[in-house]
Structures are given as structure tokens and as C-alpha cells.
Scaffold this active site. Structure first.
Site, PDB file in Angstrom:
ATOM      1  N   GLN A  99       0.843  -1.196   0.000  1.00  0.00           N
ATOM      2  CA  GLN A  99       0.000   0.000   0.000  1.00  0.00           C
ATOM      3  C   GLN A  99       0.876   1.245   0.000  1.00  0.00           C
ATOM      4  O   GLN A  99       0.378   2.358  -0.114  1.00  0.00           O
ATOM      5  CB  GLN A  99      -0.889   0.013   1.257  1.00  0.00           C
ATOM      6  CG  GLN A  99      -1.804  -1.176   1.358  1.00  0.00           C
ATOM      7  CD  GLN A  99      -2.432  -1.272   2.751  1.00  0.00           C
ATOM      8  OE1 GLN A  99      -3.315  -0.500   3.111  1.00  0.00           O
ATOM      9  NE2 GLN A  99      -1.973  -2.223   3.540  1.00  0.00           N
ATOM     10  N   HIS A 117      -1.390   1.436  -4.330  1.00  0.00           N
ATOM     11  CA  HIS A 117      -1.806   2.839  -4.199  1.00  0.00           C
ATOM     12  C   HIS A 117      -0.953   3.801  -5.016  1.00  0.00           C
ATOM     13  O   HIS A 117      -1.029   5.010  -4.815  1.00  0.00           O
ATOM     14  CB  HIS A 117      -1.789   3.251  -2.720  1.00  0.00           C
ATOM     15  CG  HIS A 117      -2.856   2.584  -1.914  1.00  0.00           C
ATOM     16  ND1 HIS A 117      -2.847   2.524  -0.543  1.00  0.00           N
ATOM     17  CD2 HIS A 117      -3.992   1.952  -2.300  1.00  0.00           C
ATOM     18  CE1 HIS A 117      -3.930   1.877  -0.115  1.00  0.00           C
ATOM     19  NE2 HIS A 117      -4.640   1.513  -1.161  1.00  0.00           N
ATOM     20  N   CYS A 125      -0.678  12.448 -16.119  1.00  0.00           N
ATOM     21  CA  CYS A 125      -1.269  13.630 -16.753  1.00  0.00           C
ATOM     22  C   CYS A 125      -2.786  13.639 -16.561  1.00  0.00           C
ATOM     23  O   CYS A 125      -3.452  12.625 -16.739  1.00  0.00           O
ATOM     24  CB  CYS A 125      -0.929  13.641 -18.229  1.00  0.00           C
ATOM     25  SG  CYS A 125      -1.631  15.059 -19.087  1.00  0.00           S
ATOM     26  N   CYS A 146       2.807  17.963 -17.820  1.00  0.00           N
ATOM     27  CA  CYS A 146       2.996  16.645 -18.427  1.00  0.00           C
ATOM     28  C   CYS A 146       4.108  16.732 -19.465  1.00  0.00           C
ATOM     29  O   CYS A 146       4.110  17.638 -20.290  1.00  0.00           O
ATOM     30  CB  CYS A 146       1.676  16.219 -19.084  1.00  0.00           C
ATOM     31  SG  CYS A 146       1.856  14.845 -20.231  1.00  0.00           S
ATOM     32  N   GLY A 186       2.613  -4.589   8.934  1.00  0.00           N
ATOM     33  CA  GLY A 186       2.585  -3.135   9.156  1.00  0.00           C
ATOM     34  C   GLY A 186       1.413  -2.402   8.565  1.00  0.00           C
ATOM     35  O   GLY A 186       1.573  -1.284   8.076  1.00  0.00           O
ATOM     36  N   SER A 188      -2.728  -1.203   9.405  1.00  0.00           N
ATOM     37  CA  SER A 188      -3.791  -1.152  10.418  1.00  0.00           C
ATOM     38  C   SER A 188      -5.062  -1.825   9.917  1.00  0.00           C
ATOM     39  O   SER A 188      -5.963  -2.116  10.691  1.00  0.00           O
ATOM     40  CB  SER A 188      -4.089   0.308  10.774  1.00  0.00           C
ATOM     41  OG  SER A 188      -4.589   0.979   9.631  1.00  0.00           O
TER      42      SER A 188
HETATM   43  P1  OAD Z   1      -1.601   2.944   8.959  1.00  0.00           P
HETATM   44  O1  OAD Z   1      -0.897   4.196   9.383  1.00  0.00           O
HETATM   45  O2  OAD Z   1      -3.075   2.947   8.969  1.00  0.00           O
HETATM   46  O3  OAD Z   1      -1.112   1.725   9.862  1.00  0.00           O
HETATM   47  C1  OAD Z   1       0.235   1.509  10.122  1.00  0.00           C
HETATM   48  C2  OAD Z   1       0.362   0.220  10.891  1.00  0.00           C
HETATM   49  O4  OAD Z   1       1.740  -0.065  11.062  1.00  0.00           O
HETATM   50  C3  OAD Z   1      -0.262   0.233  12.292  1.00  0.00           C
HETATM   51  O5  OAD Z   1      -1.072  -0.912  12.463  1.00  0.00           O
HETATM   52  C4  OAD Z   1       0.952   0.185  13.230  1.00  0.00           C
HETATM   53  O6  OAD Z   1       0.689  -0.546  14.431  1.00  0.00           O
HETATM   54  C5  OAD Z   1       1.949  -0.566  12.358  1.00  0.00           C
HETATM   55  N1  OAD Z   1       3.370  -0.325  12.686  1.00  0.00           N
HETATM   56  C6  OAD Z   1       3.950   0.764  13.236  1.00  0.00           C
HETATM   57  N2  OAD Z   1       5.271   0.612  13.344  1.00  0.00           N
HETATM   58  C7  OAD Z   1       5.563  -0.618  12.843  1.00  0.00           C
HETATM   59  C8  OAD Z   1       6.772  -1.381  12.677  1.00  0.00           C
HETATM   60  N3  OAD Z   1       7.956  -0.894  13.034  1.00  0.00           N
HETATM   61  N4  OAD Z   1       6.672  -2.617  12.130  1.00  0.00           N
HETATM   62  C9  OAD Z   1       5.478  -3.124  11.749  1.00  0.00           C
HETATM   63  N5  OAD Z   1       4.324  -2.449  11.890  1.00  0.00           N
HETATM   64  C10 OAD Z   1       4.353  -1.222  12.425  1.00  0.00           C
HETATM   65  O7  OAD Z   1      -1.010   2.579   7.510  1.00  0.00           O
HETATM   66  P2  OAD Z   1      -1.642   1.633   6.384  1.00  0.00           P
HETATM   67  O8  OAD Z   1      -2.354   0.491   7.002  1.00  0.00           O
HETATM   68  O9  OAD Z   1      -0.550   1.342   5.439  1.00  0.00           O
HETATM   69  O10 OAD Z   1      -3.460   5.327   1.489  1.00  0.00           O
HETATM   70  O11 OAD Z   1      -2.679   2.603   5.716  1.00  0.00           O
HETATM   71  C11 OAD Z   1      -3.329   2.198   4.549  1.00  0.00           C
HETATM   72  C12 OAD Z   1      -3.559   3.368   3.609  1.00  0.00           C
HETATM   73  O12 OAD Z   1      -4.226   4.413   4.288  1.00  0.00           O
HETATM   74  C13 OAD Z   1      -2.295   4.012   3.079  1.00  0.00           C
HETATM   75  O13 OAD Z   1      -1.773   3.334   1.956  1.00  0.00           O
HETATM   76  C14 OAD Z   1      -2.741   5.386   2.729  1.00  0.00           C
HETATM   77  C15 OAD Z   1      -3.657   5.682   3.887  1.00  0.00           C
HETATM   78  O14 OAD Z   1      -4.694   6.570   3.646  1.00  0.00           O
HETATM   79  C16 OAD Z   1      -3.176   6.241   0.518  1.00  0.00           C
HETATM   80  O15 OAD Z   1      -2.447   7.180   0.668  1.00  0.00           O
HETATM   81  C17 OAD Z   1      -3.821   5.977  -0.779  1.00  0.00           C
HETATM   82 ZN    ZN Z   2      -0.316  14.799 -20.994  1.00  0.00          ZN
END
Ligand code: OAD
Ligand code: ZN
Length: 245
Positions: A99, A117, A125, A146, A186, A188
Site C-alpha cells: 500500500q 496505491h 497527466c 505533463c 505493518g 492497520s
Molecule cells: P496505517 O498508518 O493505517 O497503519 C500503520 C500500521 O503499522 C499500524 O497498524 C501500526 O501498528 C503498524 N506499525 C507501526 N510501526 C511498525 C513497525 N515498526 N513494524 C510493523 N508495523 C508497524 O497505515 P496503512 O495500514 O498502510 O493510502 O494505511 C493504509 C492506507 O491508508 C495508506 O496506503 C494510505 C492511507 O490513507 C493512501 O495514501 C492511498
Molecule cells: Zn499529458
């Protein structure tokens, strides 16, 4: 505790998947989205990561991505990223679904990566749709034009309210339904599509392992939850897998 019997089962897996979220890059100094210090604690996603926000104020959106791009560029892959690279070398049929948009998996050396993502070092563009690298940090002009047609480019990132690339999603679902083993690292589990992808693998019978210092929405569904940092847990697992006869 990971017994040798469990390790043996993992080693015998034919097809494996890894799904990563922001947590795997936390040890590289890149802020996560939720939780302490998370980006969505300090910024409103509606103002910065939606098509409406971009329409309203493209320069503001670009400035926010420029700030993040600089952080990503200065960051280095950590032992968690490198362990994923080594895991890939142990399995001929391996796919990494991330992600994350930070590009750290690629820089660590992962080969078979699906960036669900998008990527913060890529622009798209708004007119001709061409996808192009954004090599310069900082960009000389905001919003950047672009390179093909000169129209306004946008970050090549899936924003809130936008749909995923259908081909990527279709292939991801097909692959995940056929894996024997999945590591969920890693994340949530607050975003519907990645959770659905992991659940498809679990429903289809894959052995599922979560690595996360905290509980996630997937914790209840997985076979094994390993509580801790990926940069600390994953290298040990990979070393044991590699050395197993
Ligand atoms: P989150 O910020 O929601 O979750 C991060 C997770 O990583 C949490 O569950 C933490 O407990 C865990 N964590 C923290 N430190 C860690 C470590 N050292 N090792 C392992 N785990 C650890 O991030 P995502 O789940 O990636 O979308 O969020 C999903 C999407 O929401 C992202 O891709 C982004 C956001 O909106 C876009 O930007 C399109
Ligand atoms: Zn273009």
C-alpha cells in the site's frame, strides 16, 4: 513462538504473498497514517488526498506531496524491507503487494512488486493520462506539466474516493486466491481493498501471519499474530527459513 513445525510448513509453501503497509517503513523514519504521529492525525485527508482537493487547490496538494517526497527520498530501506527481498529469493512464486507509495521496497531490491496505491515518484497527466517519473526533488514547477502534452500532471496515487486500477486489482485477487502463505506486515487494516485482498487469501486457505506491534482489523482473522516491529521480527524469520533443511 514459531516452532520448527510451523517453519517447515512455511518453507514448503509453493506460492506466497506479502502485503505491506506504512508500518514497514516506520523504522525508515517515514510517518505512518494512523496512530501516534500519523499523517492523518495532523492533516485532513479531505483537504489533500481527494480528487476534490486537487481540483480546488492543485498547488497545495502538490506541495504536500513534495514535502512527503523529500522525506521518502532521504529515507533508506530498513532491515524489514531487506528481509522481504530475501524472502522473495526463497520462493519462485512470490508477489509483494504494497500500500506504500514511498518506493522503498524497490530500492531495497524487491522484484515482484504490485504498488496498489501508486508511487510518490510518479506523475500522471490529468489530460492525456500518461504516466511519467518525477525524478527531480524538489520539482522546478508546481503543478508540474505533463512531459508529453504540457497539461497539468497529478501525483500517480490512488486518492480517497477513487477506484483502483481494475487490471491490477483483478490480477491481485486471482493471485491471492491461490497462495499457500501470506504475510501481512505493518498495516492497520483500515482501508477496504487491501483488507479484502488479505481476506481472499485467508478464505482460500492460505496460512496467514501478521507482523505488527499493535492489533489490526486483520488480527482476528490471521493464523498467527507476531507482535513487534517488522525490522526486528522479519529478518530472524527469514534467516531461520533459509537455514531450514
Ligand atoms: P496505517 O498508518 O493505517 O497503519 C500503520 C500500521 O503499522 C499500524 O497498524 C501500526 O501498528 C503498524 N506499525 C507501526 N510501526 C511498525 C513497525 N515498526 N513494524 C510493523 N508495523 C508497524 O497505515 P496503512 O495500514 O498502510 O493510502 O494505511 C493504509 C492506507 O491508508 C495508506 O496506503 C494510505 C492511507 O490513507 C493512501 O495514501 C492511498
Ligand atoms: Zn499529458
Amino acid at each position: 513462538m514459531i516452532t520448527n513445525a510451523i517453519l517447515k510448513q512455511w518453507k514448503q509453501a509453493k506460492r506466497i504473498a506479502v502485503l505491506t503497509g506504512a508500518g514497514i517503513s516506520a523504522e525508515s523514519g517515514i510517518p505512518t497514517f494512523r496512530g501516534d504521529g500519523g499523517l492523518w492525525r495532523n492533516y485532513r485527508a479531505e483537504d489533500l488526498a481527494t480528487p476534490q482537493a486537487f481540483q480546488r487547490d492543485p498547488v497545495l496538494v502538490w506541495e504536500w506531496y513534495e514535502m512527503r517526497r523529500e522525506v521518502c527520498q532521504k529515507a533508506e530501506p530498513n532491515p524489514g524491507h531487506f528481509a522481504v527481498v530475501e524472502l522473495e529469493s526463497l520462493y519462485p512464486d512470490f508477489r509483494l503487494f504494497t500500500q506504500n507509495v514511498d518506493g522503498l521496497h524497490k530500492r531495497a531490491g524487491s522484484q515482484s512488486i504490485v504498488e496498489l496505491h501508486g508511487n510518490i515518484f510518479t506523475g500522471r497527466c490529468t489530460k492525456c493520462g500518461c504516466i511519467h517519473p518525477l525524478d527531480e526533488v524538489p520539482l522546478p514547477q508546481l503543478p508540474p506539466p505533463c512531459p508529453e502534452c504540457g497539461s497539468m500532471a497529478r501525483p500517480h496515487i490512488v486518492w480517497f474516493g477513487e477506484s483502483y486500477d481494475e487490471r491490477i486489482l483483478g490480477e491481485a485477487v486471482a493471485y491471492l486466491r491461490s497462495v499457500d502463505l501470506i504475510f501481512v506486515i505493518g498495516t492497520s487494516g483500515q482501508v477496504t481493498v487491501p483488507v479484502y485482498l488479505a481476506q481472499e487469501a485467508i478464505r482460500a486457505g492460505a496460512y496467514s501471519v501478521e507482523i505488527n506491534p499493535a492489533e489490526s482489523t486483520l488480527s482476528e482473522s490471521v493464523d498467527l499474530s507476531l507482535r513487534g516491529k517488522s525490522g526486528e521480527i522479519l529478518p530472524g524469520i527469514v534467516a531461520r527459513l533459509r537455514d531450514l533443511n
